[in-house]
Design a protein around this motif. Structure first.
Motif, mmCIF file in Angstrom:
data_model
loop_
_atom_site.group_PDB
_atom_site.id
_atom_site.type_symbol
_atom_site.label_atom_id
_atom_site.label_comp_id
_atom_site.label_asym_id
_atom_site.label_seq_id
_atom_site.Cartn_x
_atom_site.Cartn_y
_atom_site.Cartn_z
ATOM 1 N N PRO A 187 -6.340 -4.854 8.590
ATOM 2 C CA PRO A 187 -5.076 -4.214 8.233
ATOM 3 C C PRO A 187 -4.987 -2.776 8.737
ATOM 4 O O PRO A 187 -5.835 -1.960 8.406
ATOM 5 C CB PRO A 187 -5.066 -4.253 6.698
ATOM 6 C CG PRO A 187 -6.408 -4.708 6.284
ATOM 7 C CD PRO A 187 -7.258 -4.956 7.473
ATOM 8 N N HIS A 209 -4.292 6.469 6.143
ATOM 9 C CA HIS A 209 -5.170 5.298 6.019
ATOM 10 C C HIS A 209 -6.638 5.728 6.057
ATOM 11 O O HIS A 209 -7.456 5.302 5.247
ATOM 12 C CB HIS A 209 -4.842 4.351 7.177
ATOM 13 C CG HIS A 209 -5.701 3.138 7.260
ATOM 14 N ND1 HIS A 209 -5.512 2.056 6.429
ATOM 15 C CD2 HIS A 209 -6.739 2.820 8.062
ATOM 16 C CE1 HIS A 209 -6.405 1.130 6.726
ATOM 17 N NE2 HIS A 209 -7.156 1.566 7.709
ATOM 18 N N VAL A 259 -7.649 7.893 2.844
ATOM 19 C CA VAL A 259 -7.835 7.152 1.591
ATOM 20 C C VAL A 259 -9.019 6.189 1.694
ATOM 21 O O VAL A 259 -9.602 5.805 0.697
ATOM 22 C CB VAL A 259 -6.572 6.372 1.138
ATOM 23 C CG1 VAL A 259 -5.461 7.315 0.771
ATOM 24 C CG2 VAL A 259 -6.112 5.372 2.164
ATOM 25 N N ARG A 260 -9.392 5.829 2.912
ATOM 26 C CA ARG A 260 -10.560 4.962 3.068
ATOM 27 C C ARG A 260 -11.851 5.753 2.829
ATOM 28 O O ARG A 260 -12.802 5.259 2.224
ATOM 29 C CB ARG A 260 -10.561 4.335 4.466
ATOM 30 C CG ARG A 260 -11.684 3.330 4.625
ATOM 31 C CD ARG A 260 -11.487 2.443 5.791
ATOM 32 N NE ARG A 260 -11.606 3.171 7.055
ATOM 33 C CZ ARG A 260 -11.435 2.608 8.233
ATOM 34 N NH1 ARG A 260 -11.102 1.349 8.329
ATOM 35 N NH2 ARG A 260 -11.586 3.302 9.327
ATOM 36 N N ALA A 286 -7.434 8.859 -4.819
ATOM 37 C CA ALA A 286 -6.146 8.676 -4.132
ATOM 38 C C ALA A 286 -5.086 9.600 -4.731
ATOM 39 O O ALA A 286 -4.291 10.214 -4.007
ATOM 40 C CB ALA A 286 -5.700 7.230 -4.234
ATOM 41 N N LEU A 339 0.792 4.090 -2.827
ATOM 42 C CA LEU A 339 0.503 5.497 -2.512
ATOM 43 C C LEU A 339 1.596 6.400 -3.077
ATOM 44 O O LEU A 339 1.305 7.456 -3.656
ATOM 45 C CB LEU A 339 0.430 5.694 -0.997
ATOM 46 C CG LEU A 339 -0.949 5.623 -0.358
ATOM 47 C CD1 LEU A 339 -0.827 5.745 1.142
ATOM 48 C CD2 LEU A 339 -1.871 6.721 -0.887
ATOM 49 N N VAL A 373 0.839 -1.209 0.000
ATOM 50 C CA VAL A 373 0.000 0.000 0.000
ATOM 51 C C VAL A 373 0.873 1.259 0.000
ATOM 52 O O VAL A 373 0.582 2.218 -0.724
ATOM 53 C CB VAL A 373 -0.970 -0.013 1.207
ATOM 54 C CG1 VAL A 373 -1.785 1.267 1.251
ATOM 55 C CG2 VAL A 373 -1.883 -1.215 1.125
ATOM 56 N N ALA A 410 -12.134 8.721 1.246
ATOM 57 C CA ALA A 410 -12.182 9.596 0.066
ATOM 58 C C ALA A 410 -13.044 9.001 -1.036
ATOM 59 O O ALA A 410 -13.084 7.789 -1.211
ATOM 60 C CB ALA A 410 -10.770 9.823 -0.463
#
Lengths: 148, 339
Positions: free
Chosen positions: B265, B275, B278-279, B291, B150, B146, B281
């Motif tokens: 996670p 974290h 981005v979850r 992202a 990113l 991840v 958005a």
């Protein structure tokens, strides 16, 4: 201490030296920097070819199996109608590894709660695209993914 | 011997030069820079021990960390010190950053300490990022995947950065080798240089108190007064790290398996705000991939922050309140991510 006049007369020579030394250093930097940049950028790796997932009989209807093909996880699903489909198991959002939920008949990403249909279409959550479908063939009773 | 050594290193000159330097001492926050550097030294010391047993190979890394924790005498203690030390280092690094912004200590003539500090901040986060991959556990693997993805969203050179961090197109054995090389060689060398420059620039343009309360009473000699107080703070930090390392274990988790994600996670705590953003958005923002938009925005904020001494020469209230808003937002997002 040197007089102002002699300082002035030396100035063009100093400027020339500064430019010569600076230019040489810059040229050396580029000459050395380019190979270093190329060295640290990794070369492309060759595909290891198709991977046998297992016997079709070992993959019951409504079940799934994740295998690794060229360091990438691939999700193989045997749908309710018996057909076998394979998808890249990397979420199209930020590449977490997705998993198939037989209970809900959908593919789910645990990291940021992305949800895909069993056909790989992005349904909800942050994933921007459907999962990448990967060629799958049945050969002599074996499920093979990544076939050419 | 003492007199001989003092003569050879020219101690009297060093001492009078240090004593002539005045340092502000009013608040704990003036000692954060020194504490951050000390935490880095704890990491160097414990890291040098760990590297004697750690194997940077995808097939053996996890097992070697298990052996360090389970078989090597005091191995678990050294590993715990490195893990808690890393958290202390990152926490102090960010606290130091926010203190400097909130006090607006970036103002001229402190452009160079500020810029070198910003580079050191990036290097420090790089150390934390590469270090978190090394156990090659399930969480470490997911963190690598991840995190590099990113980084791949950074405008203009994201794809190159992702390939560079991964050591290839995919996260695998090459990723771990790259992370190890950067964690133990490239980044420590770069940090040594940049922290050295940071201290040099600070010595040339020492920290001052510019407000009305500044007086000779609030400024103390760098040596011995400031150093003595700093030492007390450092002993406190060392005792805290050791206490945590002895009494609170850092679980290793399961070994990396490219086929599965961990059940819940979570990235290391300092990536929790990212974290959570981005979850939450949306898929698209202003027609750009969500992202990509967020990472681009974060890069812009970082660039503005780096340019602060040039953009805000007088240290306006806008910067002060923006920093508070940013800090509180990060704390709120972290809290939300945990729940």
């Amino acid at each position: 201490m040197a007089s102002g006049e002699s300082d002035d007369s030396k100035k063009p020579r100093r400027d020339f030296l500064a430019i010569a030394v600076g230019g040489s250093a810059a040229a050396f930097g580029v000459a050395a920097g380019y190979p270093v940049m190329r060295f640290v950028s990794p070369p492309a790796t060759l595909s290891s070819g198709p991977v046998i997932v297992g016997k079709i009989d070992e993959l019951p209807v409504g079940s799934s199996k994740t295998v690794v093909v060229d360091e990438r996880p691939v999700l193989v699903i045997r749908a309710a109608d018996g057909t076998v489909r394979a998808f890249s198991a990397l979420c199209t959002h930020l590449q977490c590894v997705v998993a198939y939920s037989a209970e809900r008949n959908q593919i789910e990403c645990p990291c940021h709660r992305g949800v895909y249909s069993a056909a790989g279409e992005n349904l909800s959550g942050p994933p921007p695209r459907p999962l990448e479908e990967i060629a799958v063939t049945i050969s002599d009773g074996n499920v093979v993914v990544g076939a050419a | 011997v003492k007199a001989w050594l003092k003569d050879r290193i020219g101690w009297d000159a060093i001492r009078s030069s240090l004593a002539a330097h005045r340092a502000p001492h009013r608040s704990f926050f003036f000692y954060l820079g020194g504490i951050t550097l000390f935490a880095l030294l704890v990491q160097v010391a414990s890291g040098l021990l760990l590297v004697l047993y750690y194997q940077p190979d995808a097939a053996q890394a996890y097992g070697s960390v298990q052996r360090i924790a389970g078989e090597v005498p005091y191995g678990n203690l050294v590993r715990n010190v490195h893990a808690w030390g890393a958290d202390t280092f990152v926490a102090c690094l960010f606290a130091h950053f926010f203190t400097v912004v909130l006090r607006r200590s970036f103002r001229p003539p402190h452009e160079l300490p500020w810029l070198s500090g910003m580079v050191a901040l990036v290097g420090g986060v790089g150390m934390a990022f590469t270090g978190a991959m090394l156990p090659w556990s399930e969480t470490a693997y997911m963190h690598a995947r991840v995190g590099s993805e990113l980084a791949g969203q950074v405008p203009f050179f994201g794809a190159a950065l992702r390939g560079f961090l991964r050591g290839g197109q995919e996260v695998g054995a090459a990723t771990l080798r790259h992370a190890f090389g950067f964690h133990v060689a490239v980044l420590p060398a770069a940090l040594t240089l940049i922290v050295g420059l940071h201290l040099f620039f600070l010595a040339r343009k020492p920290a001052v108190l510019t407000d009305a309360h500044a007086s000779s009473r609030t400024m103390i000699p760098l040596y011995p007064d400031f150093f003595a107080r700093q030492s007390v703070a450092l002993v406190g930090v060392l005792v805290s790290i050791m206490t945590l390392a002895i009494f609170v274990d850092r679980p290793l988790g399961d070994p990396a398996d490219p086929r599965i994600s961990p059940e819940s996670p979570h990235p290391p705590w300092y990536f929790l705000p990212v974290h959570e953003i981005v979850r939450a958005a949306p898929r698209e923002l202003l027609g750009i991939d969500g992202a990509r938009f967020l990472v681009g925005g974060a890069c812009l904020v970082a660039l503005v922050a780096a340019a602060l001494p040039f953009l805000d020469r007088r240290g306006s209230k806008i910067t002060f309140w923006s920093a508070w808003v940013l800090l509180l937002t990060l704390i709120l997002l972290s809290t939300r991510a945990i729940h």
